[in-house]
Design a protein around this motif. Structure first.
Motif, PDB file in Angstrom:
ATOM      1  N   ILE A 160       5.601 -35.912   8.107  1.00  0.00           N
ATOM      2  CA  ILE A 160       4.890 -37.124   8.522  1.00  0.00           C
ATOM      3  C   ILE A 160       3.397 -36.836   8.588  1.00  0.00           C
ATOM      4  O   ILE A 160       2.961 -35.915   9.282  1.00  0.00           O
ATOM      5  N   VAL A 161       2.620 -37.636   7.849  1.00  0.00           N
ATOM      6  CA  VAL A 161       1.174 -37.398   7.747  1.00  0.00           C
ATOM      7  C   VAL A 161       0.343 -38.418   8.511  1.00  0.00           C
ATOM      8  O   VAL A 161      -0.878 -38.280   8.606  1.00  0.00           O
ATOM      9  N   GLY A 162       0.976 -39.470   9.041  1.00  0.00           N
ATOM     10  CA  GLY A 162       0.229 -40.485   9.758  1.00  0.00           C
ATOM     11  C   GLY A 162       1.138 -41.596  10.253  1.00  0.00           C
ATOM     12  O   GLY A 162       2.359 -41.542  10.096  1.00  0.00           O
ATOM     13  N   ILE A 163       0.528 -42.598  10.859  1.00  0.00           N
ATOM     14  CA  ILE A 163       1.235 -43.735  11.439  1.00  0.00           C
ATOM     15  C   ILE A 163       0.897 -44.985  10.631  1.00  0.00           C
ATOM     16  O   ILE A 163      -0.280 -45.252  10.355  1.00  0.00           O
ATOM     17  N   LYS A 164       1.916 -45.759  10.276  1.00  0.00           N
ATOM     18  CA  LYS A 164       1.723 -46.977   9.487  1.00  0.00           C
ATOM     19  C   LYS A 164       1.912 -48.202  10.373  1.00  0.00           C
ATOM     20  O   LYS A 164       2.753 -48.236  11.271  1.00  0.00           O
ATOM     21  N   VAL A 165       1.097 -49.221  10.079  1.00  0.00           N
ATOM     22  CA  VAL A 165       1.269 -50.513  10.737  1.00  0.00           C
ATOM     23  C   VAL A 165       0.861 -51.589   9.748  1.00  0.00           C
ATOM     24  O   VAL A 165      -0.018 -51.382   8.911  1.00  0.00           O
ATOM     25  N   ARG A 166       1.529 -52.730   9.842  1.00  0.00           N
ATOM     26  CA  ARG A 166       1.195 -53.854   8.962  1.00  0.00           C
ATOM     27  C   ARG A 166       0.767 -55.043   9.815  1.00  0.00           C
ATOM     28  O   ARG A 166       1.494 -55.469  10.717  1.00  0.00           O
ATOM     29  N   VAL A 167      -0.440 -55.559   9.535  1.00  0.00           N
ATOM     30  CA  VAL A 167      -0.916 -56.752  10.217  1.00  0.00           C
ATOM     31  C   VAL A 167      -1.376 -57.775   9.186  1.00  0.00           C
ATOM     32  O   VAL A 167      -1.767 -57.434   8.074  1.00  0.00           O
ATOM     33  N   GLY A 168      -1.335 -59.037   9.589  1.00  0.00           N
ATOM     34  CA  GLY A 168      -1.638 -60.147   8.703  1.00  0.00           C
ATOM     35  C   GLY A 168      -0.595 -61.229   8.885  1.00  0.00           C
ATOM     36  O   GLY A 168       0.460 -61.001   9.500  1.00  0.00           O
ATOM     37  N   LEU A 169      -0.864 -62.395   8.373  1.00  0.00           N
ATOM     38  CA  LEU A 169       0.021 -63.543   8.580  1.00  0.00           C
ATOM     39  C   LEU A 169       1.460 -63.254   8.166  1.00  0.00           C
ATOM     40  O   LEU A 169       2.406 -63.609   8.865  1.00  0.00           O
ATOM     41  N   HIS A 170       1.648 -62.586   7.005  1.00  0.00           N
ATOM     42  CA  HIS A 170       2.998 -62.325   6.516  1.00  0.00           C
ATOM     43  C   HIS A 170       3.682 -61.208   7.298  1.00  0.00           C
ATOM     44  O   HIS A 170       4.890 -61.260   7.535  1.00  0.00           O
ATOM     45  N   ALA A 171       2.915 -60.204   7.697  1.00  0.00           N
ATOM     46  CA  ALA A 171       3.505 -59.038   8.349  1.00  0.00           C
ATOM     47  C   ALA A 171       3.603 -59.180   9.854  1.00  0.00           C
ATOM     48  O   ALA A 171       4.555 -58.684  10.465  1.00  0.00           O
ATOM     49  N   SER A 172       2.625 -59.850  10.468  1.00  0.00           N
ATOM     50  CA  SER A 172       2.590 -59.892  11.932  1.00  0.00           C
ATOM     51  C   SER A 172       2.478 -61.292  12.503  1.00  0.00           C
ATOM     52  O   SER A 172       2.298 -61.445  13.720  1.00  0.00           O
TER      53      SER A 172
END
Length: 379
Positions: A160-172
């Protein structure tokens, strides 16, 4: 010294060492052993003449989805890497802390190609995206799992090299920057970078950038309007320039909806090249418009980005983004991964995510792959 593999007479192009010359390269014991002209071949079981081909460090695709069988987006990493010249596929958030161990045991560990990952802060990663069902995992804040995410990331630092997150109208949905704030807290706790996805507002491109720290990655950085990095007049937004100055990294993450020629032309015309070029390959874009990593790289080559910087964006730059300096280079002693590339001349049709077609005069294609110092040719 006995070599396991020697590639002769190729154009060795390694931006990490500012090498661009026709020479030989030898591998031994899974590592790069030596670069030089007329290397001694006696005793080497595999000597290949690669005249006319580029020999680059093994390509790193910093944004992929390769949890095959575990998520509906996942594609087969080995098949993709063979065809695309990739030696390291970095999965970006297909798995979260709730299903990481299945990804590790059933996909990553058996794989002949290297798979690294950004772990999603959402419990089950990107679990609900398919052709008919599209559920943004960051819409439901009850799915955010920062405590387990930190524990899993800390226990699996080898992959594991990092943390992923998704933001935006479709994702969040209407959650705005709240999921990003949670991901940043996890990243701070474990000392890792964040990779942040952005799609349609809310939140805005500027809001997301303002929260990112030096070394964090904004993917889908050259996306179309809305939430493009340029103004309507083709000027790079002030927030984008400020973020680069403080060390935020800009990744392409082409995918199904996140790369536009119009945006790329304007960014390049302003002297703003991406730090990393990645495909965001998954089941919904592997048959177009992304196709694969070499096609994504070819688009930038045809838009005027110099070949050495295109190669840097998928080798040394990607390795530095992950803090894995043993990758993305052909320095003697480094991991023995290499990609053989062919530059074809002609007329080639390229398409972006909004349907604009562009005719380019060059195309990069994979002509072979070396993994761990051994020849691993594509099918």
């Amino acid at each position: 010294m006995a070599y396991d593999l020697i590639l002769r007479n190729g154009r060795v192009l390694d931006p990490s060492q500012n090498i661009d010359s026709v020479t030989d390269i030898a591998f031994a014991n899974g590592k790069v052993a030596r670069i030089g002209s007329n290397l001694e071949t006696a005793g080497c079981p595999d000597v290949r003449d690669v005249s006319g081909l580029i020999v680059s460090p093994g390509l790193i695709d910093l944004h992929t989805h390769v949890y095959w069988g575990g998520t509906s987006l996942g594609i087969d990493a080995e098949d993709f890497c063979r065809r695309s010249g990739v030696t390291t596929a970095v999965d970006t958030g297909s798995a979260g802390p709730g299903n990481w161990m299945g990804f590790r045991k059933h996909v990553i560990e058996p794989s002949q190609v290297r798979i690294l990952a950004y772990l999603h802060v959402s419990h089950a990663g990107i679990y609900g995206f398919d052709k008919r069902v599209m559920v943004g995992e960051s819409r439901e804040l009850m799915l955010m799992n920062p405590i387990d995410c930190a524990e899993v990331a800390d226990a699996n630092r080898d992959l594991i090299v990092g943390i992923k997150v998704r933001v935006g109208l479709h994702a969040s949905g209407t959650s705005g920057t709240v999921p990003l704030n949670i991901a940043l807290q996890v990243a701070e706790e474990v000392g890792m970078p964040v990779m942040a996805h952005i799609d349609h507002p809310p939140p805005s491109y500027e809001e997301v950038l303002d929260m990112l720290r030096p070394g964090d990655v904004l993917t889908h950085a050259f996306r179309p309007f809305p939430n493009a990095p340029i103004t309507g007049q083709g000027r790079v937004k002030d927030a984008v320039l400020a973020a680069r100055r403080r060390g935020v990294l800009f990744d392409i993450g082409h995918g199904k909806g996140s790369f536009a020629f119009k945006t790329a032309r304007a960014m390049l015309a302003n002297g703003f090249e991406p730090d990393t070029i990645s495909s965001d390959i998954h089941t919904l874009c592997i048959e177009g418009p992304a196709f694969d990593q070499v096609t994504t790289l070819s688009k930038f080559l045809c838009l005027g980005m110099p070949l050495d910087r295109v190669i840097a964006s998928t080798t040394v730059n990607a390795a530095m983004a992950m803090k894995r300096p043993e990758l993305g280079t052909l320095k003697p002693g480094s991991i023995g991964d290499a990609t053989l590339l062919r530059v074809e001349e002609g007329r080639f049709d390229y398409v972006d995510v909004i349907g604009e077609h562009f005719e380019g005069e060059q195309r990069l294609s994979s002509a072979g792959v070396v993994i761990g110092g051994r020849w691993w040719h594509p099918n």
